[in-house]
Design a protein around this motif. Sequence first.
Motif, PDB file in Angstrom:
ATOM      1  N   ASN A 214     -18.991 126.703  85.332  1.00  0.00           N
ATOM      2  CA  ASN A 214     -18.370 127.689  86.275  1.00  0.00           C
ATOM      3  C   ASN A 214     -16.897 127.835  85.733  1.00  0.00           C
ATOM      4  O   ASN A 214     -16.500 129.029  85.824  1.00  0.00           O
ATOM      5  CB  ASN A 214     -18.320 127.187  87.689  1.00  0.00           C
ATOM      6  N   GLN A 215     -16.271 127.020  85.413  1.00  0.00           N
ATOM      7  CA  GLN A 215     -15.004 126.969  84.855  1.00  0.00           C
ATOM      8  C   GLN A 215     -14.917 127.808  83.387  1.00  0.00           C
ATOM      9  O   GLN A 215     -13.974 128.807  83.323  1.00  0.00           O
ATOM     10  CB  GLN A 215     -14.212 125.422  84.478  1.00  0.00           C
ATOM     11  N   ASN A 216     -15.973 127.656  82.472  1.00  0.00           N
ATOM     12  CA  ASN A 216     -16.168 128.463  81.401  1.00  0.00           C
ATOM     13  C   ASN A 216     -16.368 129.950  81.554  1.00  0.00           C
ATOM     14  O   ASN A 216     -15.680 130.858  80.924  1.00  0.00           O
ATOM     15  CB  ASN A 216     -17.178 128.062  80.401  1.00  0.00           C
ATOM     16  N   LEU A 217     -17.252 130.202  82.595  1.00  0.00           N
ATOM     17  CA  LEU A 217     -17.307 131.377  82.777  1.00  0.00           C
ATOM     18  C   LEU A 217     -16.095 132.150  83.539  1.00  0.00           C
ATOM     19  O   LEU A 217     -15.987 133.436  83.382  1.00  0.00           O
ATOM     20  CB  LEU A 217     -18.429 131.688  84.087  1.00  0.00           C
ATOM     21  N   HIS A 218     -15.630 131.459  84.367  1.00  0.00           N
ATOM     22  CA  HIS A 218     -14.100 131.881  84.760  1.00  0.00           C
ATOM     23  C   HIS A 218     -13.036 132.214  83.840  1.00  0.00           C
ATOM     24  O   HIS A 218     -12.310 133.409  83.757  1.00  0.00           O
ATOM     25  CB  HIS A 218     -13.658 131.008  85.887  1.00  0.00           C
ATOM     26  N   LEU A 223     -11.185 137.304  79.500  1.00  0.00           N
ATOM     27  CA  LEU A 223     -11.095 137.991  78.166  1.00  0.00           C
ATOM     28  C   LEU A 223     -11.284 139.324  78.004  1.00  0.00           C
ATOM     29  O   LEU A 223     -12.129 140.013  79.016  1.00  0.00           O
ATOM     30  CB  LEU A 223     -12.076 137.115  77.137  1.00  0.00           C
ATOM     31  N   PRO A 224     -10.543 140.089  77.005  1.00  0.00           N
ATOM     32  CA  PRO A 224     -10.861 141.505  77.277  1.00  0.00           C
ATOM     33  C   PRO A 224     -12.156 142.039  76.547  1.00  0.00           C
ATOM     34  O   PRO A 224     -12.762 141.200  75.745  1.00  0.00           O
ATOM     35  CB  PRO A 224      -9.670 142.030  76.257  1.00  0.00           C
ATOM     36  N   LEU A 225     -12.757 142.965  77.047  1.00  0.00           N
ATOM     37  CA  LEU A 225     -14.064 143.650  76.720  1.00  0.00           C
ATOM     38  C   LEU A 225     -14.078 144.018  75.281  1.00  0.00           C
ATOM     39  O   LEU A 225     -13.213 144.647  74.808  1.00  0.00           O
ATOM     40  CB  LEU A 225     -14.242 144.669  77.537  1.00  0.00           C
ATOM     41  N   THR A 226     -15.312 143.847  74.543  1.00  0.00           N
ATOM     42  CA  THR A 226     -15.285 144.132  73.347  1.00  0.00           C
ATOM     43  C   THR A 226     -16.485 145.066  72.962  1.00  0.00           C
ATOM     44  O   THR A 226     -17.138 145.234  71.824  1.00  0.00           O
ATOM     45  CB  THR A 226     -15.604 142.916  72.343  1.00  0.00           C
ATOM     46  N   MET A 227     -16.819 145.653  73.967  1.00  0.00           N
ATOM     47  CA  MET A 227     -17.913 146.871  73.797  1.00  0.00           C
ATOM     48  C   MET A 227     -17.601 147.826  72.909  1.00  0.00           C
ATOM     49  O   MET A 227     -18.489 148.236  72.045  1.00  0.00           O
ATOM     50  CB  MET A 227     -18.060 147.452  75.147  1.00  0.00           C
ATOM     51  N   GLU A 228     -16.679 148.385  72.832  1.00  0.00           N
ATOM     52  CA  GLU A 228     -16.072 149.255  71.814  1.00  0.00           C
ATOM     53  C   GLU A 228     -16.254 148.910  70.473  1.00  0.00           C
ATOM     54  O   GLU A 228     -16.707 149.715  69.318  1.00  0.00           O
ATOM     55  CB  GLU A 228     -14.707 150.066  72.031  1.00  0.00           C
ATOM     56  N   GLU A 229     -15.737 147.738  70.127  1.00  0.00           N
ATOM     57  CA  GLU A 229     -15.715 147.141  68.893  1.00  0.00           C
ATOM     58  C   GLU A 229     -17.230 146.948  68.372  1.00  0.00           C
ATOM     59  O   GLU A 229     -17.717 147.081  67.176  1.00  0.00           O
ATOM     60  CB  GLU A 229     -15.269 145.951  68.893  1.00  0.00           C
TER      61      GLU A 229
END
Length: 240
Positions: A214-218, A223-229
């Motif tokens: 849960n901490q890692n998911l949080h 983190l910023p989204l990387t969909m465009e890249e």
Amino acid sequence: MVWFRAVGRMFCSTAQSGAAPGSASRWEKMKTSKAGVWCRSLLSDYREACRETVVGAWERPLKTSLYASLLGSAWICFYTKPDRSLFEAALLERSNQLALLSPWVRNATSDSHVQSLMKLRNEGRLRCASLGLLSVIYRADFDPDVTLYEARCSNLSTPWRELPQRVLDIGFAGHWWILDSKMNDYDVNEEEFKFLPAYMQATSPPSVQEVGKNQNLHKDSWLPLTMEEEKAHAVEMKRS
């Protein structure tokens, strides 16, 4: 004038020389009297007891530290022992805490215990007994101002052997232990969960692996989204 001074000095010296033996004899009589002998023996005993105490404390420091700790703890418990006024203040505070909650949210055990104590308080039937290091709150049959025959007759009074059955709370070290234990989870109504399935009525704390996941998911959620890249990389792969 010189003659008068000489005569005065002579009388003063005579008075002093005559008073000295008398005062000395009076002091000797006081020392040899029964009261004087008793006072001297008492002072001698106290001096010897103090000397033995100091010598024993020096020879047995561990035992002395233990005794000093016990005496200090007893003094602290006696000094922090709550009285009836503190119990009533704690009771009113707990009652106000429950009053701020909806009846559907209150814990039934906490609510019934506080309401019964408030009823006895309003009737004037709460009593407080000091037992040295602790205080005991118990219930009585009548208000102290009641003038009924049953309340005033000593033959009809409650015997001391029934006191354990009438104890409502115990005050020790600045806390009222039964009241505090009854107020645990006072804002959790267990009746709300009795119609749920068995596996949902009780919950267990998460494991270490679940907490880490849960901490890692949080952290990843920030983190910023990387969909465009990723799309640009896919288009380049197609062109190539």
